[in-house]
Design a protein around this motif. Structure first.
Motif, mmCIF file in Angstrom:
data_model
loop_
_atom_site.group_PDB
_atom_site.id
_atom_site.type_symbol
_atom_site.label_atom_id
_atom_site.label_comp_id
_atom_site.label_asym_id
_atom_site.label_seq_id
_atom_site.Cartn_x
_atom_site.Cartn_y
_atom_site.Cartn_z
ATOM 1 N N TRP A 148 0.840 -1.208 0.000
ATOM 2 C CA TRP A 148 0.000 0.000 0.000
ATOM 3 C C TRP A 148 0.870 1.250 0.000
ATOM 4 O O TRP A 148 0.640 2.183 -0.768
ATOM 5 C CB TRP A 148 -0.909 0.007 1.224
ATOM 6 N N GLN A 184 -10.277 -11.905 3.239
ATOM 7 C CA GLN A 184 -10.274 -10.500 2.827
ATOM 8 C C GLN A 184 -8.871 -9.957 2.698
ATOM 9 O O GLN A 184 -8.592 -9.082 1.867
ATOM 10 C CB GLN A 184 -11.095 -9.629 3.791
ATOM 11 N N GLU A 188 -7.120 -8.552 -0.738
ATOM 12 C CA GLU A 188 -6.436 -7.254 -0.782
ATOM 13 C C GLU A 188 -5.021 -7.412 -1.325
ATOM 14 O O GLU A 188 -4.551 -6.596 -2.133
ATOM 15 C CB GLU A 188 -6.408 -6.644 0.617
ATOM 16 N N TYR A 191 -5.065 -7.903 -5.053
ATOM 17 C CA TYR A 191 -5.338 -6.634 -5.736
ATOM 18 C C TYR A 191 -4.038 -5.864 -5.957
ATOM 19 O O TYR A 191 -3.751 -5.380 -7.062
ATOM 20 C CB TYR A 191 -6.315 -5.796 -4.913
#
Length: 232
Positions: A148, A184, A188, A191
């Protein structure tokens, strides 16, 4: 002193704070923790702090759990610092995970090699024979957080190198091959892997075309952060 007495005193601190009496609350807590350190036997003190960490982090029972970020006052952090440092030196679990959760990956007094590695304690906790599910999820989430952060300025720039990306992905894939990770988090992670793959391919192609449109064509939702330039 037993655990119930300890919690009763901590509750008095929170009650004073809720009344807006911050100076009185801090003075009370300073006196209480000083007495705790000086007069409670080591074995009892460690047992109390062990239960406090378990309830605070694993059971969410701490009296201040309704406050933003579940604030720990300095005096309590100081007690936990001393306790967890001793336990981490003995490679105890879940104390190593607790040290990471309380002090974070950028400030952790239990990590002598912090300048070289943000979370050696978390790695040690993951590699421990008593590694628990919470540790697995935290360690995997660290890989996601690194990805991120690296894409934060996409498509203007990438904050990590392609080699860094491959290393992070390698660690995450190793975790996935060894442990069970929450769906989840896996979603993530996948992604970000796809996003970076598109970015590096776009970069190799001399940044030809609109990156956001390219992501859209690939079925990946992405919206870049606006970049503002200032003229001197």
């Amino acid at each position: 002193m037993d655990y119930e007495q300890f919690i009763t005193e901590i509750q008095k601190y929170w009650d004073l704070r809720k009344k807006g009496l911050k100076k009185q609350a801090n003075s009370f807590l300073f006196t209480f923790t000083k007495n705790f350190k000086e007069n409670v036997p080591d074995e009892d003190r460690d047992a109390i702090l062990f239960q406090f960490c378990r309830e605070y982090l694993d059971e969410m029972k701490f009296p201040g759990d309704k406050l933003p970020r579940r604030h720990l006052p300095f005096q309590i952090s100081e007690l936990l610092d001393s306790y967890l440092k001793r336990e981490c030196e003995k490679d105890k679990m879940p104390q190593m995970r607790w040290a990471y959760q309380i002090f974070g990956n950028r400030y952790n007094p239990h990590d002598p090699m912090l300048e070289h590695d943000f979370y050696p304690i978390l790695k040690r906790a993951y590699m421990h024979e008593k590694c628990d599910s919470q540790t697995v999820q935290l360690y995997f989430r660290e890989q996601i957080e690194s990805l991120w952060w690296g894409q934060h300025h996409f498509p203007e720039s990438c904050l990590i190198t392609k080699e860094d990306f491959e290393t992070i992905v390698g660690v995450a894939n190793k975790i996935l091959s060894e442990k069970t990770v929450e769906p989840q988090l896996v979603e993530e992670f996948e992604y970000y892997v796809r996003l970076y793959q598109i970015y590096f391919a776009w970069q190799r192609d001399n940044r030809n075309g609109d990156f956001c449109e390219l992501c859209k064509k690939e079925g990946l939702a992405f919206k870049g952060i606006p970049v503002i330039y200032y003229k001197e």
